[in-house]
Scaffold this motif. Structure first.
Motif, PDB file in Angstrom:
ATOM      1  N   UNK A 123      -8.627  -4.115  82.027  1.00 29.82           N
ATOM      2  CA  UNK A 123      -7.952  -5.127  82.841  1.00 29.82           C
ATOM      3  C   UNK A 123      -6.436  -5.017  82.777  1.00 29.82           C
ATOM      4  N   UNK A 124      -5.901  -4.590  81.636  1.00 31.94           N
ATOM      5  CA  UNK A 124      -4.447  -4.608  81.449  1.00 31.94           C
ATOM      6  C   UNK A 124      -3.792  -3.240  81.541  1.00 31.94           C
ATOM      7  N   UNK A 125      -4.574  -2.184  81.497  1.00 31.44           N
ATOM      8  CA  UNK A 125      -4.019  -0.830  81.583  1.00 31.44           C
ATOM      9  C   UNK A 125      -4.701  -0.115  82.748  1.00 31.44           C
ATOM     10  N   UNK A 126      -4.207  -0.409  83.934  1.00 33.07           N
ATOM     11  CA  UNK A 126      -4.841   0.088  85.151  1.00 33.07           C
ATOM     12  C   UNK A 126      -4.234   1.413  85.596  1.00 33.07           C
ATOM     13  N   UNK A 127      -4.840   2.023  86.603  1.00 30.81           N
ATOM     14  CA  UNK A 127      -4.299   3.282  87.108  1.00 30.81           C
ATOM     15  C   UNK A 127      -3.032   3.005  87.916  1.00 30.81           C
ATOM     16  N   UNK A 128      -2.401   4.061  88.410  1.00 30.87           N
ATOM     17  CA  UNK A 128      -1.100   3.901  89.069  1.00 30.87           C
ATOM     18  C   UNK A 128      -1.208   3.148  90.392  1.00 30.87           C
ATOM     19  N   UNK A 129      -2.420   2.945  90.874  1.00 30.17           N
ATOM     20  CA  UNK A 129      -2.625   2.174  92.104  1.00 30.17           C
ATOM     21  C   UNK A 129      -2.988   0.719  91.805  1.00 30.17           C
ATOM     22  N   UNK A 130      -3.005   0.359  90.517  1.00 35.82           N
ATOM     23  CA  UNK A 130      -3.307  -1.016  90.143  1.00 35.82           C
ATOM     24  C   UNK A 130      -4.776  -1.331  90.027  1.00 35.82           C
ATOM     25  N   UNK A 131      -5.615  -0.291  90.066  1.00 36.75           N
ATOM     26  CA  UNK A 131      -7.064  -0.509  89.981  1.00 36.75           C
ATOM     27  C   UNK A 131      -7.565  -0.238  88.563  1.00 36.75           C
ATOM     28  N   UNK A 132      -8.674  -0.876  88.209  1.00 36.68           N
ATOM     29  CA  UNK A 132      -9.301  -0.580  86.923  1.00 36.68           C
ATOM     30  C   UNK A 132      -9.809   0.857  86.915  1.00 36.68           C
ATOM     31  N   UNK A 169       0.600  13.200  86.483  1.00 37.34           N
ATOM     32  CA  UNK A 169      -0.104  13.010  85.218  1.00 37.34           C
ATOM     33  C   UNK A 169       0.634  11.988  84.352  1.00 37.34           C
ATOM     34  N   UNK A 170       1.971  12.070  84.316  1.00 38.71           N
ATOM     35  CA  UNK A 170       2.748  11.109  83.535  1.00 38.71           C
ATOM     36  C   UNK A 170       2.590   9.698  84.096  1.00 38.71           C
ATOM     37  N   UNK A 171       2.524   9.582  85.424  1.00 40.35           N
ATOM     38  CA  UNK A 171       2.280   8.273  86.032  1.00 40.35           C
ATOM     39  C   UNK A 171       0.953   7.693  85.542  1.00 40.35           C
ATOM     40  N   UNK A 172      -0.067   8.551  85.482  1.00 42.63           N
ATOM     41  CA  UNK A 172      -1.376   8.101  85.009  1.00 42.63           C
ATOM     42  C   UNK A 172      -1.302   7.640  83.556  1.00 42.63           C
ATOM     43  N   UNK A 173      -0.609   8.428  82.725  1.00 41.64           N
ATOM     44  CA  UNK A 173      -0.489   8.074  81.314  1.00 41.64           C
ATOM     45  C   UNK A 173       0.255   6.752  81.140  1.00 41.64           C
ATOM     46  N   UNK A 174       1.346   6.592  81.878  1.00 41.98           N
ATOM     47  CA  UNK A 174       2.111   5.352  81.787  1.00 41.98           C
ATOM     48  C   UNK A 174       1.280   4.157  82.250  1.00 41.98           C
ATOM     49  N   UNK A 175       0.501   4.361  83.310  1.00 42.67           N
ATOM     50  CA  UNK A 175      -0.341   3.276  83.813  1.00 42.67           C
ATOM     51  C   UNK A 175      -1.376   2.867  82.775  1.00 42.67           C
ATOM     52  N   UNK A 176      -1.963   3.849  82.105  1.00 39.14           N
ATOM     53  CA  UNK A 176      -2.971   3.538  81.081  1.00 39.14           C
ATOM     54  C   UNK A 176      -2.380   2.675  79.974  1.00 39.14           C
TER      55      UNK A 176
END
Length: 334
Positions: free
Chosen positions: A73-82, A311-318
């Motif tokens: 719920x709190x660490x979503x992907x870069x699009x804001x989705x779970x 990839x960094x965007x994904x890591x930051x989103x997580x």
């Protein structure tokens, strides 16, 4: 069963408040319940009760389930989705269905899956499960950068005690080459380290039976772990870490431990502002990381740079952080 030493959360809370004021920061921001919940995995609505010592204990299976849901719920992907279960499980070469019981709250995951989930979301995995790099980073942060340990041991020896890693493995980690052990071997080594370094009053190691009894199991259930022939189940791993008073990690720590760790890290961050120099070992670790990343990234093509940025965007989103502020120029490095 050993008497558990519980942290005095109210005292830690007061220290953090005082440090915040001393450094001109608003304690209500530093101790924001949502922020502490994000760091610890404890539901913000429970934090006041946990600090007061009045919160009812949550069974392990329910706690792990709730923490997993909170991660999604709190660490979503870069699009804001779970993150889909399949994407999480794919990161550690497992099918998405293997996380179904964890997501539904009908069962605990395998130990390797728990380690993979925590690694995917960038949260600390605990004494037994943390990889070498995160174990050293965590120990450096929690030891508050002292040049020597409180008992007079030097940095490497103290870090070895805190992480369960050998001084040589710590040196390699600081040099940007952390050892990559199979999980079974890592857990075995760290379990033996606990038995060797945290002994009874008579100087002897705690028996397997005594350790297992603390979480209502038999000593035989730990024999294969002690011999390096198998992994404990998640409940046994939680029990071992609780018995020895080491960090259980994001999924396994009880609320008091999880919140105490989040407050201790916050306290260490505030105290670091009072030091004239940063911990030199932490500086070395960061320098090696940055140099290694820049050197290798410099060999990438424009398409490679784009892939790295994604990839960094994904890591930051997580990890609940924002992605890059702007796209790099076409044909060049960001």
């Amino acid at each position: 069963m050993r008497a558990a030493v519980r942290p005095d959360l109210a005292a830690i809370w007061r220290r953090v408040e005082a440090l915040s004021v001393r450094h001109g920061q608003d304690p209500s921001v530093v101790l924001d319940l949502e922020r502490l919940g994000h760091l610890s995995g404890v539901e913000p609505g429970r934090i006041a009760q946990v600090v007061a010592g009045t919160a009812a204990e949550v069974p392990l299976e329910q706690r792990v389930h709730q923490r997993f849901l909170r991660l999604r719920a709190t660490r979503r992907d870069k699009h804001g989705r779970e993150w889909p279960l399949a994407a999480i499980a794919d990161d550690f070469d497992a099918p998405g269905a293997s996380l179904g019981p964890l997501n539904a709250g009908t069962g605990l995951p395998r130990m390797g899956h728990a380690a993979g989930v925590q690694r995917f979301f960038g949260v600390y995995a605990g004494f037994l499960l943390a990889d070498s790099k995160s174990a050293v980073e965590r120990a450096l942060a929690l030891s508050a950068g002292a040049a020597t340990a409180p008992d007079g041991r030097d940095d490497l020896e103290h870090l070895s005690y805190l992480t369960g890693m050998t001084p040589q493995a710590i040196r390699l980690t600081l040099d940007g080459e952390p050892p990559m052990l199979p999980l079974k071997e890592q857990v075995h080594r760290r379990f033996e380290h606990l038995r060797r370094t945290r002994v009874r009053e008579d100087g002897q190691a705690h028996s397997l039976a005594a350790i297992a009894k603390s979480f209502d199991a038999s000593g035989q259930s730990l024999t294969r772990v002690a011999q390096g022939e198998g992994l404990p189940n998640l409940a046994a791993a939680a029990g071992i870490q609780r018995f020895y008073g080491v960090e259980g990690g994001y999924l396994l720590a009880d609320d008091t431990e999880a919140l105490a760790t989040a407050l201790a890290l916050t306290e260490a961050e505030l105290e670091s502002a009072e030091r004239e120099q940063e911990n030199p070992m932490l500086a070395v670790l960061r320098a090696h990381d940055v140099r290694s990343i820049v050197t290798r990234a410099g060999r990438l093509s424009p398409r490679g740079w784009k892939s790295l940025a994604d990839h960094l965007d994904d890591l930051l989103a997580r990890e609940g952080q924002l992605g890059r502020p702007a796209e790099p120029e076409e044909g060049g490095a960001p």
